[in-house]
Design a protein around this motif. Structure first.
Motif, PDB file in Angstrom:
ATOM      1  N   ALA A  13       5.713   0.665  -3.714  1.00 36.72           N
ATOM      2  CA  ALA A  13       4.221   1.475  -4.025  1.00 36.72           C
ATOM      3  C   ALA A  13       4.151   3.019  -3.322  1.00 36.72           C
ATOM      4  O   ALA A  13       3.463   3.958  -4.117  1.00 36.72           O
ATOM      5  CB  ALA A  13       3.167   0.891  -3.298  1.00 36.72           C
ATOM      6  N   GLN A  14       4.724   3.174  -2.231  1.00 34.45           N
ATOM      7  CA  GLN A  14       4.838   4.799  -1.938  1.00 34.45           C
ATOM      8  C   GLN A  14       5.732   5.565  -2.604  1.00 34.45           C
ATOM      9  O   GLN A  14       5.156   6.685  -2.977  1.00 34.45           O
ATOM     10  CB  GLN A  14       5.517   4.624  -0.489  1.00 34.45           C
ATOM     11  CG  GLN A  14       4.426   3.857   0.684  1.00 34.45           C
ATOM     12  CD  GLN A  14       5.195   3.670   2.084  1.00 34.45           C
ATOM     13  OE1 GLN A  14       6.219   3.185   2.104  1.00 34.45           O
ATOM     14  NE2 GLN A  14       4.356   4.225   2.991  1.00 34.45           N
TER      15      GLN A  14
ATOM     16  N   THR B 287       0.910  -1.065   0.021  1.00 38.32           N
ATOM     17  CA  THR B 287       0.110   0.120   0.020  1.00 38.32           C
ATOM     18  C   THR B 287       0.666   1.343   0.001  1.00 38.32           C
ATOM     19  O   THR B 287       1.971   1.317   0.634  1.00 38.32           O
ATOM     20  CB  THR B 287      -0.918   0.117   1.192  1.00 38.32           C
ATOM     21  OG1 THR B 287      -0.603  -0.880   2.108  1.00 38.32           O
ATOM     22  CG2 THR B 287      -2.348  -0.110   0.974  1.00 38.32           C
ATOM     23  N   PRO B 288       0.395   2.329  -0.766  1.00 36.68           N
ATOM     24  CA  PRO B 288       1.259   3.559  -0.669  1.00 36.68           C
ATOM     25  C   PRO B 288       0.661   4.727   0.483  1.00 36.68           C
ATOM     26  O   PRO B 288       0.962   5.728  -0.036  1.00 36.68           O
ATOM     27  CB  PRO B 288       1.009   3.994  -2.086  1.00 36.68           C
ATOM     28  CG  PRO B 288      -0.508   3.533  -2.465  1.00 36.68           C
ATOM     29  CD  PRO B 288      -0.838   2.338  -1.747  1.00 36.68           C
ATOM     30  N   ASP B 289       0.264   4.002   1.481  1.00 37.59           N
ATOM     31  CA  ASP B 289      -0.047   4.839   2.537  1.00 37.59           C
ATOM     32  C   ASP B 289       1.318   5.682   3.039  1.00 37.59           C
ATOM     33  O   ASP B 289       2.064   5.274   3.049  1.00 37.59           O
ATOM     34  CB  ASP B 289      -0.634   4.022   3.749  1.00 37.59           C
ATOM     35  CG  ASP B 289      -1.858   3.523   3.254  1.00 37.59           C
ATOM     36  OD1 ASP B 289      -2.624   3.890   2.417  1.00 37.59           O
ATOM     37  OD2 ASP B 289      -2.091   2.233   4.222  1.00 37.59           O
ATOM     38  N   LEU B 290       0.769   7.158   3.392  1.00 31.10           N
ATOM     39  CA  LEU B 290       1.747   8.074   3.979  1.00 31.10           C
ATOM     40  C   LEU B 290       1.307   8.625   5.197  1.00 31.10           C
ATOM     41  O   LEU B 290       0.058   8.650   5.183  1.00 31.10           O
ATOM     42  CB  LEU B 290       2.283   8.977   2.765  1.00 31.10           C
ATOM     43  CG  LEU B 290       2.931   8.659   1.681  1.00 31.10           C
ATOM     44  CD1 LEU B 290       3.132   9.592   0.715  1.00 31.10           C
ATOM     45  CD2 LEU B 290       4.151   7.920   1.975  1.00 31.10           C
TER      46      LEU B 290
END
Length: 104
Positions: free
Chosen positions: A94-95, A6-9
């Motif tokens: 992904a991030q 997942t590209p969560d920041l």
């Protein structure tokens, strides 16, 4: 570079992306080189003319984001040469890909 991660920041990481995009839009992405990167000529010009780049962000992790996003914005494609420091700070592919896409 594609990943199923997942590209969560975090909120601070998104803030660093926003700072980078603003800097890039203002044509001011360059930061003052680290002391180890600054040569004698650069230091002399800085001392004589007071020319300074943007001050790096205090958190090295957030500064890595800023540099990557600024370089990606200038190139209009992900600046893969700035991706390694992001990986070293624990960002997944992904991030990094998401930040690179935002900068285009």
């Amino acid at each position: 570079m594609t990943s199923s991660a997942t590209p969560d920041l975090s909120q601070n990481e998104w803030a660093a992306v926003a700072v980078a995009l603003k800097d890039a839009n203002d044509c001011g992405c360059a930061t003052e080189p680290l002391p180890s990167e600054a040569g004698i000529v650069h230091r002399a010009f800085g001392a004589l003319f007071g020319a300074r780049g943007r001050t790096p962000l205090a958190d090295p992790r957030l500064e890595a984001i800023r540099r990557f996003v600024c370089a990606s914005y200038r190139k209009r494609q992900p600046a893969n040469e700035f991706a390694k420091p992001l990986e070293e700070h624990g960002f997944n592919s992904a991030q990094i890909e998401a930040m690179g896409r935002l900068a285009r």
